[in-house]
Design a protein around this motif. Sequence first.
Motif, PDB file in Angstrom:
ATOM      1  N   ASP A 186      50.470 -71.818 -50.338  1.00  0.00           N
ATOM      2  CA  ASP A 186      51.072 -72.596 -49.254  1.00  0.00           C
ATOM      3  C   ASP A 186      50.592 -74.042 -49.234  1.00  0.00           C
ATOM      4  O   ASP A 186      50.996 -74.816 -48.356  1.00  0.00           O
ATOM      5  N   ALA A 187      49.710 -74.409 -50.148  1.00  0.00           N
ATOM      6  CA  ALA A 187      49.245 -75.786 -50.300  1.00  0.00           C
ATOM      7  C   ALA A 187      49.125 -76.083 -51.786  1.00  0.00           C
ATOM      8  O   ALA A 187      48.997 -75.172 -52.616  1.00  0.00           O
ATOM      9  N   ASP A 188      49.170 -77.369 -52.139  1.00  0.00           N
ATOM     10  CA  ASP A 188      49.122 -77.762 -53.546  1.00  0.00           C
ATOM     11  C   ASP A 188      47.819 -77.348 -54.200  1.00  0.00           C
ATOM     12  O   ASP A 188      46.731 -77.531 -53.630  1.00  0.00           O
ATOM     13  N   ARG A 189      47.930 -76.777 -55.399  1.00  0.00           N
ATOM     14  CA  ARG A 189      46.764 -76.502 -56.216  1.00  0.00           C
ATOM     15  C   ARG A 189      46.496 -77.708 -57.111  1.00  0.00           C
ATOM     16  O   ARG A 189      47.418 -78.284 -57.687  1.00  0.00           O
ATOM     17  N   PHE A 190      45.224 -78.067 -57.237  1.00  0.00           N
ATOM     18  CA  PHE A 190      44.875 -79.300 -57.932  1.00  0.00           C
ATOM     19  C   PHE A 190      45.361 -79.288 -59.374  1.00  0.00           C
ATOM     20  O   PHE A 190      45.802 -80.311 -59.906  1.00  0.00           O
ATOM     21  N   LEU A 241      42.394 -74.680 -45.663  1.00  0.00           N
ATOM     22  CA  LEU A 241      43.079 -75.262 -46.813  1.00  0.00           C
ATOM     23  C   LEU A 241      42.849 -74.413 -48.053  1.00  0.00           C
ATOM     24  O   LEU A 241      43.764 -74.196 -48.859  1.00  0.00           O
ATOM     25  N   LEU A 242      41.638 -73.910 -48.224  1.00  0.00           N
ATOM     26  CA  LEU A 242      41.327 -73.051 -49.363  1.00  0.00           C
ATOM     27  C   LEU A 242      42.196 -71.796 -49.334  1.00  0.00           C
ATOM     28  O   LEU A 242      42.758 -71.380 -50.364  1.00  0.00           O
ATOM     29  N   ILE A 243      42.324 -71.190 -48.166  1.00  0.00           N
ATOM     30  CA  ILE A 243      43.147 -69.990 -48.022  1.00  0.00           C
ATOM     31  C   ILE A 243      44.616 -70.314 -48.284  1.00  0.00           C
ATOM     32  O   ILE A 243      45.322 -69.567 -48.982  1.00  0.00           O
ATOM     33  N   GLU A 283      43.708 -70.840 -58.521  1.00  0.00           N
ATOM     34  CA  GLU A 283      44.428 -70.447 -57.311  1.00  0.00           C
ATOM     35  C   GLU A 283      43.726 -70.932 -56.043  1.00  0.00           C
ATOM     36  O   GLU A 283      44.345 -71.037 -54.986  1.00  0.00           O
ATOM     37  N   TRP A 284      42.435 -71.222 -56.140  1.00  0.00           N
ATOM     38  CA  TRP A 284      41.634 -71.602 -54.979  1.00  0.00           C
ATOM     39  C   TRP A 284      41.385 -73.106 -54.889  1.00  0.00           C
ATOM     40  O   TRP A 284      41.008 -73.607 -53.825  1.00  0.00           O
ATOM     41  N   VAL A 285      41.541 -73.823 -55.998  1.00  0.00           N
ATOM     42  CA  VAL A 285      41.129 -75.231 -56.026  1.00  0.00           C
ATOM     43  C   VAL A 285      42.217 -76.111 -55.419  1.00  0.00           C
ATOM     44  O   VAL A 285      43.258 -76.359 -56.012  1.00  0.00           O
ATOM     45  N   TYR A 286      41.932 -76.594 -54.225  1.00  0.00           N
ATOM     46  CA  TYR A 286      42.887 -77.407 -53.483  1.00  0.00           C
ATOM     47  C   TYR A 286      42.918 -78.842 -54.000  1.00  0.00           C
ATOM     48  O   TYR A 286      42.029 -79.285 -54.739  1.00  0.00           O
ATOM     49  N   ASP A 287      43.937 -79.574 -53.585  1.00  0.00           N
ATOM     50  CA  ASP A 287      44.035 -81.000 -53.877  1.00  0.00           C
ATOM     51  C   ASP A 287      43.099 -81.730 -52.920  1.00  0.00           C
ATOM     52  O   ASP A 287      43.332 -81.730 -51.705  1.00  0.00           O
TER      53      ASP A 287
END
Length: 285
Positions: A175-179, A167-169, A42-46
Motif C-alpha cells: 500500500d506504499a512505495d517500496r524503495f 509506513l513499514l506495514i 517488501e519491507w523497505v519503504y521509500d
Amino acid sequence: MHSRRDVLRTGAGVAGTGMLAALAGCSDVPVVGSFFGFDYTEWVYDPDTLDSDSVTVFLMNVETILGADKVPNKGDLRDQITSNYSDELVADDVKYSLNVGSTEVLTGSFDGKGIVDGMGFDGDGSHGDFDLYTDDNEEGAVIATDGEFLIRTSTLEYDTAREEIELLIDTYNGDADRFADVNDDFGQVQGEVDTDTYVFITGQTDSAAEDADNQTVVTTAITADIDGNETTGTYHLLYASEDGVDLDQAESDIESELSEDAELTDISQDGRLVTAKFTTPTEDF
C-alpha cells in the motif's frame, strides 16, 4: 531517521560504511531477494515519505549464524536479539532479524502476541493485519505483531515511531512505495546481493543523489557468507558517476578497512558499480 547526504564517499567514506563494526556484530548498525524465502524488499519503504535522504537496511539470518560452529560470541548475539522483548522470546526461535531505518522486524517460529503480552505494553489499535502496542513508561516505543512477525520501533517521539511502523506495514502490504521499485540505484545494488546470511545496505534518495559529487557512493551493500572456518564478504559500491570511480583508491580504502587476517581477493568495476570480494576467518565474524 538517517539523513546522510554527504557520507559514503571514497576515501574516508568507504571506511564510513562500518565494515569492521559490522563484522564484529555491532548491534548499532541499523537484506535478499524473494528466492531466499524472506524478501526484505517488501519491507523497505521509500525514505522520502518520511522526509529522509536515505534508508539503511540490515539483515541477519539468525538461524544460519547461530548454527555455524566457528562463529564466536553467540551469547552476545542472542542477547541482542531478545533484549527488547519479554522472556517469551528465545533467540533460537528467530530465523531472520531485519532492521529498516529505526524499526526492527523479527520472524521465526515464535508467537508474537504471546511475547508482547508478557511485556506490559498496552493495546493501541491496529494497522492492517497488525495489532499495535505502546508502553507509557517508554515514550516513543511501538510494537506491532500479526503473530508471525514481531515489529518494534523506538524513536524520541511517539508520533514519529507510529508513522514509521505504519509506513513499514503499508510497504509490506503493497500500500506504499517500496524503495527498490522507485529507486533504480537501490534496485541495482540489491539485485547484486546473493546471500541472506548477513547483508547491510544503505541507499540515498534520488533527490539526495542528484546533489552528490561524482565520487560519492550513493548506494552501498556489504555482505558476508559463512563457509566453515572462512567467511566470504563482498562490497558493492555504486558511485554517483562512472567518472568518479578511482578503482585504485577504492582498493586502498577497502584494504585499510579490513582486519589484519582478512584478504581482499578481487576488485572490479562495471560502469558506476565497484565490486570487491574478500575473505576473513569466521572466528573474526
